[in-house]
Design a protein around this motif. Structure first.
Motif, mmCIF file in Angstrom:
data_model
loop_
_atom_site.group_PDB
_atom_site.id
_atom_site.type_symbol
_atom_site.label_atom_id
_atom_site.label_comp_id
_atom_site.label_asym_id
_atom_site.label_seq_id
_atom_site.Cartn_x
_atom_site.Cartn_y
_atom_site.Cartn_z
ATOM 1 N N LEU A 217 0.663 -1.255 -0.085
ATOM 2 C CA LEU A 217 0.259 -0.070 -0.115
ATOM 3 C C LEU A 217 0.902 1.336 0.115
ATOM 4 C CD1 LEU A 217 -2.930 -0.920 2.642
ATOM 5 C CD2 LEU A 217 -3.106 -0.398 -0.144
ATOM 6 N N ALA A 218 1.958 1.242 1.001
ATOM 7 C CA ALA A 218 2.761 2.513 0.889
ATOM 8 C C ALA A 218 3.476 2.613 -0.508
ATOM 9 C CB ALA A 218 3.738 2.196 1.962
ATOM 10 N N THR A 219 3.823 1.630 -1.037
ATOM 11 C CA THR A 219 4.460 1.612 -2.520
ATOM 12 C C THR A 219 3.606 2.458 -3.631
ATOM 13 O OG1 THR A 219 5.858 -0.479 -1.922
ATOM 14 C CG2 THR A 219 5.549 0.404 -4.170
ATOM 15 N N VAL A 220 2.295 1.682 -3.470
ATOM 16 C CA VAL A 220 1.248 2.244 -4.303
ATOM 17 C C VAL A 220 0.921 3.782 -4.138
ATOM 18 C CG1 VAL A 220 -1.167 2.234 -4.935
ATOM 19 C CG2 VAL A 220 0.254 0.045 -4.832
ATOM 20 N N LEU A 221 1.048 4.377 -2.951
ATOM 21 C CA LEU A 221 0.623 5.643 -2.618
ATOM 22 C C LEU A 221 2.106 6.508 -2.902
ATOM 23 C CD1 LEU A 221 -1.299 5.193 0.639
ATOM 24 C CD2 LEU A 221 -1.977 5.845 -1.460
ATOM 25 N N SER A 222 3.062 5.672 -2.718
ATOM 26 C CA SER A 222 4.320 6.728 -2.957
ATOM 27 C C SER A 222 4.690 7.207 -4.431
ATOM 28 C CB SER A 222 5.395 6.058 -2.261
ATOM 29 O OG SER A 222 5.813 5.112 -3.010
ATOM 30 N N ARG A 223 3.937 6.156 -5.226
ATOM 31 C CA ARG A 223 4.319 6.307 -6.726
ATOM 32 C C ARG A 223 3.387 7.428 -7.341
ATOM 33 N NH1 ARG A 223 3.827 -0.150 -8.523
ATOM 34 N NH2 ARG A 223 5.869 -0.519 -7.744
ATOM 35 N N ASP A 224 2.394 7.791 -6.746
ATOM 36 C CA ASP A 224 1.674 9.067 -6.859
ATOM 37 C C ASP A 224 1.955 10.244 -6.098
ATOM 38 O OD1 ASP A 224 -0.677 11.025 -7.374
ATOM 39 O OD2 ASP A 224 -1.937 9.340 -8.099
ATOM 40 N N ALA A 225 2.442 11.332 -6.841
ATOM 41 C CA ALA A 225 2.802 12.560 -6.423
ATOM 42 C C ALA A 225 1.760 13.356 -5.456
ATOM 43 C CB ALA A 225 3.338 13.680 -7.352
ATOM 44 N N GLU A 226 0.592 12.963 -5.600
ATOM 45 C CA GLU A 226 -0.574 13.537 -5.238
ATOM 46 C C GLU A 226 -0.935 13.042 -3.738
ATOM 47 O OE1 GLU A 226 -5.448 13.991 -5.629
ATOM 48 O OE2 GLU A 226 -4.341 13.058 -6.948
ATOM 49 N N PHE A 227 -0.375 11.867 -3.254
ATOM 50 C CA PHE A 227 -0.511 11.332 -2.095
ATOM 51 C C PHE A 227 0.861 11.018 -1.249
ATOM 52 C CE2 PHE A 227 -3.540 9.547 -4.782
ATOM 53 C CZ PHE A 227 -4.740 9.937 -4.340
ATOM 54 N N GLU B 78 0.323 19.782 -6.785
ATOM 55 C CA GLU B 78 1.181 20.306 -5.793
ATOM 56 C C GLU B 78 0.411 20.083 -4.216
ATOM 57 O OE1 GLU B 78 -1.760 23.484 -7.477
ATOM 58 O OE2 GLU B 78 -0.388 21.988 -8.101
ATOM 59 N N ILE B 79 -0.790 19.627 -4.276
ATOM 60 C CA ILE B 79 -1.546 19.382 -3.075
ATOM 61 C C ILE B 79 -1.586 17.646 -3.028
ATOM 62 C CG2 ILE B 79 -3.939 19.409 -2.408
ATOM 63 C CD1 ILE B 79 -4.581 21.727 -4.089
ATOM 64 N N LYS B 80 -0.853 17.614 -1.650
ATOM 65 C CA LYS B 80 -0.755 16.263 -1.276
ATOM 66 C C LYS B 80 -1.959 15.927 -0.463
ATOM 67 C CE LYS B 80 4.425 15.078 -1.764
ATOM 68 N NZ LYS B 80 4.001 13.995 -2.277
ATOM 69 N N THR B 81 -2.516 14.565 -0.369
ATOM 70 C CA THR B 81 -3.274 14.047 0.394
ATOM 71 C C THR B 81 -2.364 13.109 1.429
ATOM 72 O OG1 THR B 81 -5.287 13.945 -0.839
ATOM 73 C CG2 THR B 81 -5.168 12.468 0.909
ATOM 74 N N LYS B 82 -2.367 13.468 2.758
ATOM 75 C CA LYS B 82 -1.681 12.373 3.588
ATOM 76 C C LYS B 82 -2.611 11.386 4.038
ATOM 77 C CE LYS B 82 -0.735 15.809 6.572
ATOM 78 N NZ LYS B 82 -0.053 16.423 7.951
ATOM 79 N N ALA B 83 -2.209 10.101 3.692
ATOM 80 C CA ALA B 83 -2.893 8.931 3.925
ATOM 81 C C ALA B 83 -2.264 8.216 5.197
ATOM 82 C CB ALA B 83 -3.085 7.972 2.823
ATOM 83 N N PHE B 84 -3.097 7.379 5.857
ATOM 84 C CA PHE B 84 -2.533 6.655 7.003
ATOM 85 C C PHE B 84 -3.250 5.206 6.962
ATOM 86 C CE2 PHE B 84 -1.923 5.094 11.188
ATOM 87 C CZ PHE B 84 -0.922 4.878 11.707
ATOM 88 N N ALA B 85 -2.365 4.200 6.962
ATOM 89 C CA ALA B 85 -2.970 2.876 6.741
ATOM 90 C C ALA B 85 -2.655 2.058 7.948
ATOM 91 C CB ALA B 85 -2.212 2.168 5.536
#
Length: 215
Positions: free
Chosen positions: A5-15, A208-215
């Protein structure tokens, strides 16, 4: 799985994936410290514990939007989760693109629920004719869709909470929805502005807007 999950999110600059926790108590501590926009909650701890956690999240960091990550969930449990503060219900079988769209939508303050988890409600709405809502009733629906309570809606529209209740009663009568939580899920469909996020194409986003996600 968490690493994936962390890898998937890290690949998108938005998250930005800011962490994970192996227990619900640890997750609350992390939410209190890091203030994420979205928290993805596994149902493996049991529904009773997860529902309590969802309720606790809102009192820990009100701007954090919980998304339940489930194998399957009964219709009544979907609405119960939304009632307690969940803003999304996501099946573990969903494609990566669907997961990102869910997180994206929830981070905007919207409700996201998969069609397969809510076939009854969606089908019922499809069978109803489009209700004729007044401009004020449409405003009420829009505010319900982003999770505002009656008092907050009243303050936003400069009316009394009692007036909000009256408008909601009229909306329920016109649309046939059972309660405000079904209204939150189906509101955009009623307004004709959305398909309740049933796998619709992603909207244009600002990198330029990041969404901070926590899993």
């Amino acid at each position: 799985m968490l690493e994936g999950l962390a890898t998937v999110l890290s690949r998108d600059a938005e998250f930005e994936c800011i962490g994970s926790a192996s227990t619900l108590t640890g997750a609350l501590d992390a939410i209190r410290e890091h203030h994420p926009d979205v928290v993805l909650v596994d149902q493996s701890a049991g529904l009773k514990q997860v529902f309590q956690f969802v309720s606790d999240v809102k009192s820990t960091w009100a701007h954090c939007h919980p998304v339940l990550w489930v194998n399957d969930l009964a219709e009544i449990d979907c609405f119960r989760a939304l009632q307690l503060g969940a803003r999304g219900i996501l099946k573990k079988t969903v494609a990566v693109a669907g997961m990102l769209e869910c997180i994206r939508a929830v981070s905007r303050g919207e409700v996201w629920i998969e069609n397969s988890l809510s076939d009854y409600a969606v089908g019922a709405m499809d069978r109803r004719s489009a209700p004729r809502l007044t401009p004020r009733e449409k405003e009420i629906v829009q505010h319900v869709c982003v999770g505002l309570k009656n008092k907050e809606i009243a303050e936003a529209l400069n009316i009394t909470p009692g007036t909000v209740k009256v408008h909601l009663m009229h909306i329920f009568e016109k649309t046939g929805v059972k309660d405000r939580f079904e209204l939150a899920v189906q509101g955009r469909r009623l307004l004709g502005t959305d398909r309740a996020h049933e796998g619709s194409p992603p909207e244009t986003t600002h990198p330029e807007i990041k969404t901070k996600a926590f899993a």
